[in-house]
Design a protein around this motif. Sequence first.
Motif, short mmCIF file in Angstrom:
data_model
loop_
_atom_site.label_atom_id
_atom_site.label_comp_id
_atom_site.label_asym_id
_atom_site.label_seq_id
_atom_site.Cartn_x
_atom_site.Cartn_y
_atom_site.Cartn_z
N SER A 107 58.74 22.84 58.55
CA SER A 107 58.75 21.86 59.50
C SER A 107 59.83 21.15 60.31
CB SER A 107 58.17 20.66 59.30
OG SER A 107 58.68 20.29 58.47
N LEU A 108 59.97 21.45 61.90
CA LEU A 108 61.14 21.12 62.26
C LEU A 108 61.50 20.07 61.75
CD1 LEU A 108 59.37 20.74 66.33
CD2 LEU A 108 60.82 22.54 65.33
N GLY A 157 66.82 24.70 68.97
CA GLY A 157 66.25 25.01 69.05
C GLY A 157 65.26 26.52 69.44
N ILE A 158 66.40 27.59 69.79
CA ILE A 158 65.86 28.79 70.14
C ILE A 158 65.24 29.58 68.92
CG2 ILE A 158 66.86 30.82 70.73
CD1 ILE A 158 68.78 29.84 73.08
N LEU A 159 66.02 28.99 68.18
CA LEU A 159 65.98 29.42 66.16
C LEU A 159 64.44 29.63 66.43
CD1 LEU A 159 67.29 30.56 63.99
CD2 LEU A 159 67.01 28.27 63.13
N VAL A 160 64.29 28.44 66.44
CA VAL A 160 62.69 27.75 65.70
C VAL A 160 61.70 28.20 66.85
CG1 VAL A 160 63.15 25.78 64.25
CG2 VAL A 160 62.52 25.02 66.65
N SER A 161 62.16 29.17 68.16
CA SER A 161 61.19 28.90 68.72
C SER A 161 60.56 30.65 68.40
CB SER A 161 60.85 28.74 70.14
OG SER A 161 61.55 27.41 70.40
N PRO A 223 61.88 16.49 67.52
CA PRO A 223 61.65 15.81 65.92
C PRO A 223 64.02 16.51 65.94
CG PRO A 223 60.19 17.09 66.04
CD PRO A 223 60.88 17.40 67.06
N ILE A 224 63.43 17.46 67.01
CA ILE A 224 65.48 18.29 66.61
C ILE A 224 66.07 16.87 67.47
CG2 ILE A 224 67.42 19.71 67.33
CD1 ILE A 224 64.06 21.80 67.08
N ILE A 225 65.93 16.33 68.34
CA ILE A 225 66.96 15.73 69.22
C ILE A 225 67.26 14.69 68.83
CG2 ILE A 225 67.05 14.75 71.39
CD1 ILE A 225 66.81 16.73 72.90
#
Lengths: 288, 414
Positions: A107-108, A157-161, A223-225
């Motif tokens: 999960s993010l 963000g890049i990693l999860v996309s 979530p990330i930010i």
Amino acid sequence: MWALLLVAPCLLLSISVIGYPIFDVLRMSLFDISRIGVVRDFAGLENFTKTFADPVFLQTAWQTLIWTVAVVGGTILVSIPIALILHEDFYGRTIARTIVLLPWAISLAMTAVVWRYVVNGDFGTLNMTLSALGLPVGNYPWLADARVAFLIEILVGILVSVPFTVTILLGGLTSIPSTLYEASAIDGASPFNSFRHITMPLLWPFMQIAIVLNVIYVFNSFPIIWIMTNGGPSNRTDILITYVYKQAFAFGKLGNAAAGSVIMFAALLGFAIIYLYLTRSRGANSDV
Amino acid sequence: MRRGLMGGLVLGTALVAVMLQTGGVWAKDTVRARFAEYSTKTGPFFQELADQFNAANPDIEVKVEYLPWPEMQQQLMTDISAGTAPDISHMATRWMAGFAADGALAPIDDLMSPGFADTFVPTYLDLQKQDGQTWGLPIAASARGLFYNKDLFERAGVTEIPTTWDEAFEAAKKISALGGDIYGMGLQGKDLDTEGYWFYSLWTHGGSIIGPDGKSGFASPEAVAATENYLRFISEGLAQPGVTGSSREDLQNLFAAGKLGMVLSGPWFNAQLAEQGKDVEYGIAHIPVATTEATYGVTDTIAIVEGSDVKPQAMKFLEFIFNEENRLAFGKLEGFVPVLKSESTEPFFTENPNMAVFLEMGPVAKFAPLLPRWEEMAEGLKSELALIYSGEVEVEAGLQAAAAKMDALLAEEQ
């Protein structure tokens, strides 16, 4: 006609489930709403003028643009070579594909929590690793500086996309007939030339899909930010979605939050229309 | 046959629903009470109280819900606007002002039984009042103090516990000189309560959040002095690096790891140190002073929601929670300052030096103002403080921007 009657209940349900929230947000953006959601007087465009007059909103909108372009652009750039490599037949390809897809399964929110600990200045593994390599980072607090924090968030963000994008591109690569490459090889094309003239044009429709879907996900990605910096320091890692959340649930300004949501909705709608327009004209061309 | 069965079922269900709605002879009044978790023990503690209460009151059934703090505000707002709010809800006292102003809470003066209000320490109950009405009860109260690491003090040769900011500065210098990732003073620059960390310095320099003219006190000369007080710790490298990246938890973790000489925190930190910082020998002293003795007091409120149909029953449960025995058990469990007069003389609070200091500071405690838009004002301040701490903005310019934002919000309010 009969068919229409049969799908009507389904259609009605879809319209009410999808349409009602949109209608409600539009309505809220035009009224004066108390913090507990009581609709008071009609406010016209006041919520919008207030929102545009807020310097934090403008700053946040700019950051959202940077965030979206950087994450989506970075994702595409990273994903193309990964997809090309995973498309090759090599020993252990299945394992490699699984590893690339794994971040997708987490999960993010958990990813963000883990990275927040990794870059923690005092106890984080990043500083420990860099120190062990002899670099003089000491207890460098990565998230204390807004620019560094934003950069780290973009990388996460890049990693999860990447997994999602790689999946789409792999699908695209599989659909390119191998005969094209064989023919070009006979004509003496170099690998670079066959990449440029065969792979890229045929992969382009898939990249478009990847770009559009990623823009929509990333633009709205909360979530990330939220977990890593909460939009701070000084709102300089806020994006529109975290701004809207703060307006609604920290400050109780539901009207402003609704106006912000409508602006975001309009931006994404505009983007989707441009995309539809572009793909439609392409489709027409290829028919000719 | 089939149709008849279905019809019967539907009718039966409808009947039951109607009876539940109107309260048949056998129906109980259900009171939903929502609590926020101070620790994992909070929820079970209130569940246990509810069980006891339900057993003693056959006509009332209290149902306990509990949520983590960060979700409380959002959940409550969503529930109130959707009409699904619980009858009793826990909240931060500073949110209470907004909820009360918007008519989401029920005033409880007429619901309380005679004499009940007199059992509270007036300072804490008065905070729950606004526009001449009482809107809730102070479920938790805390004051803050200076936690110091005895071992680091000894190694650095600091023998006196600092009572002034200048002494704290000198002590921090000696402690930071020990080197090896050890810092004299923890300063907070991020997330929950960042503004509160600044108030310690503001108030002990004689400043105030709202000045005598009714406008923001964020840019007063006292506020400037208070900010420069913190800045000297940062510029001399006596605070942990990256103040703008440190939340309250970060500071508490650093202190629990034995890396901070001093940090300002509240009684809940005792519990964390007992678990995670077993090796840290610490003491608690008053907040260092520049001109005025002060500390930051915070209360949390438990209130009855205006939309509730069972207000008297809800109040009955609240009075049960706040009886002498139950409130004392809660105070001991979570380590909060007493809010009932009867608790103040309890040996648990007076004989434990780690609790007594918070009691001693009670009389000088100051509180955040009860303004409906306080959260937004605090956010404006937090944002400017981050710029000041990271050296991007001059102290006075940053504070003036924060004060201007607060004044604009105050003006909009009227």
